[in-house]
Motif scaffolding. Structure first.
Motif, short mmCIF file in Angstrom:
data_model
loop_
_atom_site.label_atom_id
_atom_site.label_comp_id
_atom_site.label_asym_id
_atom_site.label_seq_id
_atom_site.Cartn_x
_atom_site.Cartn_y
_atom_site.Cartn_z
N GLY A 34 25.16 -51.16 66.57
CA GLY A 34 24.63 -49.93 67.14
C GLY A 34 24.65 -48.78 66.15
N THR A 35 25.72 -48.71 65.36
CA THR A 35 25.82 -47.66 64.34
C THR A 35 24.70 -47.79 63.33
OG1 THR A 35 28.22 -47.62 64.61
CG2 THR A 35 27.33 -46.65 62.58
N PHE A 36 24.43 -49.01 62.88
CA PHE A 36 23.35 -49.23 61.92
C PHE A 36 22.02 -48.76 62.49
CE2 PHE A 36 19.77 -52.06 60.81
CZ PHE A 36 19.53 -51.57 59.54
N TYR A 37 21.71 -49.16 63.72
CA TYR A 37 20.43 -48.76 64.31
C TYR A 37 20.33 -47.25 64.46
CZ TYR A 37 18.31 -53.27 65.07
OH TYR A 37 17.69 -54.48 64.86
N HIS A 38 21.43 -46.59 64.77
CA HIS A 38 21.42 -45.13 64.87
C HIS A 38 21.16 -44.49 63.50
CE1 HIS A 38 22.40 -41.04 65.95
NE2 HIS A 38 23.27 -41.04 64.96
N VAL A 39 21.90 -44.95 62.49
CA VAL A 39 21.75 -44.38 61.14
C VAL A 39 20.33 -44.57 60.63
CG1 VAL A 39 22.49 -44.64 58.73
CG2 VAL A 39 24.19 -44.59 60.55
N ILE A 40 19.79 -45.77 60.77
CA ILE A 40 18.46 -46.05 60.23
C ILE A 40 17.39 -45.26 60.99
CG2 ILE A 40 17.71 -48.11 61.49
CD1 ILE A 40 17.80 -47.92 57.70
N GLU A 41 17.64 -45.00 62.28
CA GLU A 41 16.71 -44.19 63.07
C GLU A 41 16.72 -42.73 62.58
OE1 GLU A 41 13.79 -43.49 65.89
OE2 GLU A 41 14.67 -45.41 65.35
N VAL A 42 17.90 -42.20 62.29
CA VAL A 42 18.01 -40.83 61.78
C VAL A 42 17.32 -40.70 60.43
CG1 VAL A 42 19.67 -39.10 60.93
CG2 VAL A 42 20.10 -40.29 63.09
N GLU A 99 13.97 -54.00 61.47
CA GLU A 99 15.16 -53.51 60.76
C GLU A 99 15.80 -54.75 60.12
OE1 GLU A 99 13.91 -50.62 63.66
OE2 GLU A 99 14.45 -52.70 63.97
N CYS A 100 16.17 -54.61 58.85
CA CYS A 100 16.62 -55.77 58.07
C CYS A 100 18.03 -55.58 57.54
CB CYS A 100 15.69 -55.99 56.88
SG CYS A 100 13.93 -56.01 57.27
N LEU A 101 18.79 -56.65 57.59
CA LEU A 101 20.16 -56.64 57.06
C LEU A 101 20.36 -57.76 56.03
CD1 LEU A 101 22.05 -55.84 60.36
CD2 LEU A 101 21.88 -54.38 58.33
N HIS A 102 19.28 -58.11 55.36
CA HIS A 102 19.34 -59.11 54.29
C HIS A 102 18.22 -58.78 53.31
CE1 HIS A 102 19.25 -62.94 52.19
NE2 HIS A 102 20.39 -63.26 52.78
N ASP A 103 18.53 -58.84 52.02
CA ASP A 103 17.54 -58.47 51.00
C ASP A 103 16.29 -59.33 51.06
OD1 ASP A 103 19.25 -56.47 50.14
OD2 ASP A 103 20.09 -57.67 48.52
N ALA A 104 16.44 -60.63 51.34
CA ALA A 104 15.27 -61.51 51.41
C ALA A 104 14.35 -61.12 52.57
CB ALA A 104 15.71 -62.96 51.54
N VAL A 105 14.93 -60.69 53.68
CA VAL A 105 14.13 -60.27 54.83
C VAL A 105 13.37 -58.99 54.48
CG1 VAL A 105 14.17 -59.61 57.27
CG2 VAL A 105 15.73 -61.39 56.43
N LYS A 117 -0.10 -54.60 55.07
CA LYS A 117 0.59 -53.68 54.16
C LYS A 117 2.00 -53.40 54.69
CE LYS A 117 0.41 -49.09 52.16
NZ LYS A 117 0.90 -47.92 52.83
N GLY A 118 3.00 -53.70 53.85
CA GLY A 118 4.39 -53.42 54.22
C GLY A 118 4.86 -52.13 53.60
N GLU A 119 5.67 -51.38 54.35
CA GLU A 119 6.18 -50.10 53.85
C GLU A 119 7.65 -49.96 54.21
OE1 GLU A 119 5.33 -45.32 54.48
OE2 GLU A 119 4.18 -46.78 55.63
N LEU A 120 8.47 -49.67 53.20
CA LEU A 120 9.89 -49.40 53.43
C LEU A 120 9.99 -48.00 54.01
CD1 LEU A 120 12.83 -50.36 53.02
CD2 LEU A 120 12.77 -49.18 50.82
N ILE A 121 10.46 -47.91 55.24
CA ILE A 121 10.51 -46.64 55.96
C ILE A 121 11.83 -45.92 55.73
CG2 ILE A 121 10.47 -45.61 58.27
CD1 ILE A 121 7.74 -46.75 57.24
N ALA A 122 12.92 -46.66 55.77
CA ALA A 122 14.24 -46.04 55.60
C ALA A 122 15.21 -47.11 55.11
CB ALA A 122 14.74 -45.46 56.93
N GLU A 123 16.24 -46.67 54.42
CA GLU A 123 17.27 -47.61 53.98
C GLU A 123 18.62 -46.92 53.89
OE1 GLU A 123 17.23 -49.00 49.80
OE2 GLU A 123 15.52 -47.67 49.57
N VAL A 124 19.65 -47.72 54.06
CA VAL A 124 21.02 -47.22 53.96
C VAL A 124 21.82 -48.20 53.11
CG1 VAL A 124 21.71 -48.29 56.16
CG2 VAL A 124 23.07 -46.42 55.22
#
Length: 156
Positions: A34-42, A99-105, A117-124
């Motif tokens: 849940g923390t990850f999803y909150h951070v990436i949303e912010v 939302e991805c938690l693995h570099d290959a994904v 077209k893929g776009e990196l929207i946010a990262e932590v």
């Protein structure tokens, strides 16, 4: 099923969101989920009107993917992801968010096949990300993880 399950994926229409009451047991067991999803949303600075669904079959939310460890590196996740992109396009979707938690994904979804077209929207960076604790000290909430967490949007 009478065969070994080696890779799974979950996706849902953004217009018909997950029932959070049913997701809460997972969040209770894995609180940093849940923390990850909150951070990436912010960290997502897009104007919501630029991508969010206003009706059914517009945006597909890819919620999970996992491949059994002994089948990693065989291209199953990539093939499944690209299949989903093609099928979603055929069904009229204009985009997929994951939302991805693995570099290959992250790599697979940021580099879809043409014409997508893929776009990196946010990262932590989970190794260095800090939040303020109740005592005022800075805490690395994801430590000792050394993984990059991302949000990717694929335009179909």
């Amino acid at each position: 099923m009478d065969f070994p399950l080696v890779s799974v994926a979950l996706a849902y229409d953004q217009n018909d969101p997950l029932d959070m009451a049913k997701v809460m047991p997972l969040v209770e067991v894995l609180p940093l989920f849940g923390t990850f999803y909150h951070v990436i949303e912010v960290l997502d600075k897009r104007d919501p009107t630029s991508w969010k669904a206003t009706g059914p079959q517009q945006v597909l939310m890819r919620n999970a993917t996992s491949t059994r460890h002994d089948y990693e590196g065989e291209g199953l996740m990539k093939k499944l992801a690209q299949f989903l992109m093609r099928e979603a396009k055929l069904e009229g979707y204009r985009g997929i968010q994951i939302e991805c938690l693995h570099d290959a994904v992250t790599h697979t979804w940021c580099h879809p096949p043409q014409p997508f077209k893929g776009e990196l929207i946010a990262e932590v960076d989970m190794e260095t990300y800090e939040e303020e604790a109740e005592d005022g000290k800075r805490v690395r909430v994801f430590a000792p993880a050394k993984q990059r967490g991302t949000k990717v949007f694929v335009t179909l």
